[in-house]
Design an enzyme around this catalytic site. Sequence first.
Site, PDB file in Angstrom:
ATOM      1  CD  GLU A  57     -23.070  18.424  19.624  1.00 12.33           C
ATOM      2  OE1 GLU A  57     -23.680  19.504  19.759  1.00 12.33           O
ATOM      3  OE2 GLU A  57     -21.837  18.308  19.809  1.00 12.33           O
ATOM      4  CG  HIS A 124     -14.760  15.636  27.411  1.00 12.76           C
ATOM      5  ND1 HIS A 124     -15.083  16.628  28.305  1.00 12.76           N
ATOM      6  CD2 HIS A 124     -14.739  16.229  26.185  1.00 12.76           C
ATOM      7  CE1 HIS A 124     -15.240  17.778  27.648  1.00 12.76           C
ATOM      8  NE2 HIS A 124     -15.032  17.559  26.362  1.00 12.76           N
TER       9      HIS A 124
END
Lengths: 320, 363
Positions: A57, A124
């Site tokens: 990322e 998540h």
Amino acid sequence: MITYLEAIREAQAKALADDPRVFIYGQDVGAFGGAFKATKGLAKEFPGRVLDAPLSEDAIVGLAIGAAIDGMRPIVEMQFADFSTVGFNQIVNHAATHFWRTGVPCPITVRLPSGGTAGSGPFHSQCMEALYATYPGLIVMTPATVEDAYSMLLEAVAIDDPVIFCEHKYLYYHLKAEALPTEAMPVGKARIARAGRDLTVVAYSAMVHEALACAEELAGEGTEIEVVDLRTVKPLDTDTVLASVARTGRLLAVGEAWPWGGVNAEVVARVASDGFALLDAPPRRLNAKDTPVPFHPNLWGTHRPTARSIAVAVREVLSQ
Amino acid sequence: MEATIKKPNAEAVDYSQAEVNRSLTPEDKIRFLRDMMRIRKFEQVAANYYQNKRMVGGFLHLYIGQESVAVGTLSLMGENDHCITAYRDHGHALAVGMSMNECMAELFGKSTGCSKGKGGSMHFFAPDKHFWGGHGIVAGQSPLGLGLAFGLKYKGLKGCCMSYMGDGAVNQGVFHESLNLASLWNIPVVYIIENNGYSMGTSLERSSAIKNCLAERAEGYNIEWDMVTGDNLYEVRAKTKVAMDRAHNESRPTILEIATYRYEGHSVADAKKKVYRTAEEIEFYKTYHDPLRLWRKQLLDEGVITEECAGKIDREARDEAEASAEFGMGSDYPREQDILSDVYYEVDRGTEAGRTGKHFFSE
């Protein structure tokens, strides 16, 4: 019928078709079509422009910034909003301040599949909008409707400032509309999702729908709730919020994120300082519980605000 | 892939005979001396003003001792090539052609500075010269360099990005993420590690686990690499040219580890401290490895310049630096009302997106 998720896919298809500078970049966005299929079929339709990234990322966002300052229009997909923390430095230090330091804007769009769904658990499910909204230089969008998911994503790509696009995973499949919109409200303008005279609920993203469900239920009891959908949390449409509070005299800010230093806190602070005289009762906020996001659906159901818990809070504000 | 580690100057190559150096005119060679001298004088003057408290303060990371790296590598920058670096950025800024005035004024925090007093020492930029900073977080710029090079490839342009970092940056995860991507996608980037031996006050031996050298880490990513003796301008240019050709013609990345040394502290905070290295060590480099001294001697030996000519270059650089300090001091401070500009491009342009909603939350 078109879903919220399909609207996001269609907006990206249109952005790719309209502008050769646009490319999409993220983990498994290519042949796999994205973790949630938000880029389904796009790699085939636009060869070489929908690119699978390694699980990196930090470098993913950094590469997008480098390309953007040299004239490209990257859309970065984070697999989950939670994972954007790995690229946080690039977003808040490099992208957010690039225009400030150089006079050259940094037109990247970072898509964050945000918010909870049953069973997703601590890593998540997070809502990151407040974290990013605190940084000057970033635009933070939180679409609550299929129409906004489509038009605001196109706006995000068109805007020259870096945009954090918080799309809600729960709405992906649950929300449907007849067709894609042909026109849109401007970015930064809030929407009156439901008019009412007794109390203003300010919400955004998935919480708009919980607020609307609550309003529907309370309407049966003769209580009229006005629901304001912020649409973007930065910029924040404080004018529309204050105008609504001027009509109702009462405020409840609802968000799925944690309470400390969040969007709700800012909304309450704005109304308290700029519209104190408009209030007939203390303004209140309702957030997720101040704990990590739980895994078990029952726990998760009590963690985030729901139509039921919003109704409880509404009654409390109305009783004061 | 070679099994043995390449050593700098293992075969005592005469890099002056490399094609990229044989084609140099005397004027080119004198320009390199002038460019290096300008960087050194600029920083010496800046340090003086800083230490005399005539500057506003802040950070000041000096490049003195490393000038041949920026001047040598960037002398090869072509029309489509980009450059990006970290916080020790004054040398690169001047080497790509930024004026001393705009750089010095930024150190003074003035409105005439390259960042209008909003960035400071670590954030010099000249997008028109393809110089993309100047970034204050170690290794944070490494994926940006990748993106600049990716943009070139995407647009079908023949060019590369020269992405600089210090030896401390190689231990940041994002640098490794960037190497993986660079190799995986055949991105035309040249990573230049300016190895001055110290991550702030921590020596390379105490900060980096290596077998032989830092650049060797490239092996794990199937990236070509080389080591360069930084005080030899001919060698810097020759090996940079090989890396840039690889980027231009094969779209493949390279890591160059350039051995160099900084005489001053990591920043002005440790300018005079000798807690992590000895005065003798600094003196050794100044005596035997000073890139200006060596290049000046080289040009005298080649008969390209005379002592008088070298002295003139020295004086002109000093005068220019002093004049830039006068310019910086004499320039206007940023206006308080400009604090809200340069935050959002859309706001500054007054577009609908910039006019709608509240962007700023100050009371």
